[in-house]
Design an enzyme around this catalytic site. Structure first.
Site, mmCIF file in Angstrom:
data_model
loop_
_atom_site.group_PDB
_atom_site.id
_atom_site.type_symbol
_atom_site.label_atom_id
_atom_site.label_comp_id
_atom_site.label_asym_id
_atom_site.label_seq_id
_atom_site.Cartn_x
_atom_site.Cartn_y
_atom_site.Cartn_z
ATOM 1 N N TYR A 138 0.836 -1.206 0.000
ATOM 2 C CA TYR A 138 0.000 0.000 0.000
ATOM 3 C C TYR A 138 0.869 1.254 0.000
ATOM 4 C CZ TYR A 138 -3.199 3.553 1.858
ATOM 5 O OH TYR A 138 -3.923 4.712 2.051
ATOM 6 N N GLU A 174 -11.666 5.905 5.687
ATOM 7 C CA GLU A 174 -11.063 6.695 6.764
ATOM 8 C C GLU A 174 -12.067 6.886 7.894
ATOM 9 O OE1 GLU A 174 -8.101 7.561 7.377
ATOM 10 O OE2 GLU A 174 -7.093 7.213 5.472
ATOM 11 N N TRP A 186 -5.202 1.621 10.496
ATOM 12 C CA TRP A 186 -5.423 1.511 9.064
ATOM 13 C C TRP A 186 -5.215 0.073 8.590
ATOM 14 C CZ3 TRP A 186 -7.975 2.758 5.166
ATOM 15 C CH2 TRP A 186 -7.562 2.418 3.869
#
Length: 208
Positions: A26, A48, A56
């Site tokens: 990522y 988010e 995350w």
């Protein structure tokens, strides 16, 4: 504090991506690269929001499940969701089952439709909040900015939910409105090259 670690290839990476393969991928291929696709922008704002109070990595490993559950974050489809869809999502063990966050995505999909009608695209609106280079803080040294506060305030004014300044700043970092890779991160220059070639949907807005 050293903000980088050595990646598997020996080159430095932002410390936050660690050595976990999914986070490293990522970091190297998505984080900070500019995005103008409305569905991807909406997806990231939604994820988010789901991340609030979580890591995350927790969201990232579930991202494909989220995409399947929310029809690839096509906000025109999500805007048509009914209470039956809410119940379906609350029963989906592959995602974060938080009623408030799920309902926020449905609400925000409807607000996104309204915004697109006014602005032409979500990207046209979002990219107005790209800061001028002179306004940037040292990489990864802040969690909000004048631009994220302004964008958050405007989205809330339009009726969006789960779009606080910190959430919006993380979104701006990820979608390339700023290049927040550490100064000696090996991906920083690549992101900067892509940003220089990126065709912005609208002019920058830097007079906050």
């Amino acid at each position: 504090m050293n903000m980088t670690i050595a990646g598997p290839d020996g080159h430095p990476r932002c410390r936050w991506c660690g050595t976990m393969p999914e986070m490293l991928h990522y970091h190297d291929t998505e984080w900070g690269f500019p995005v103008s696709d409305d569905h991807r922008l909406f997806e990231k704002l939604s994820l988010e929001g789901f991340q609030s109070g979580l890591s995350w990595r927790t969201i990232l490993v579930k991202r494909e499940n989220f995409r399947a559950a929310f029809h690839d974050f096509d906000f025109d489809r999500i805007a048509c969701y009914t209470e039956r869809d809410i119940d379906r999502l609350l029963g989906d063990e592959g995602i974060v089952r938080h009623r408030g966050k799920i309902e926020a995505v449905v609400n925000n999909a409807r607000r996104a439709q309204e915004l697109v009608q006014r602005e032409g695209s979500l990207a046209n609106f979002i990219w107005r909040y790209e800061p001028d280079r002179s306004q940037l803080a040292k990489p990864q040294s802040v969690s909000t900015s004048a631009q994220s506060i302004a964008l958050s305030k405007e989205l809330k004014k339009q009726g969006w939910k789960f779009v606080g300044p910190t959430t919006v700043y993380a979104f701006m970092q990820a979608m390339g409105l700023i290049n927040d890779h550490a100064d000696d991160c090996s991906i920083r220059e690549e992101v900067e090259r892509v940003r220089q070639q990126f065709r912005r949907p609208t002019h920058s807005m830097s007079d906050f």
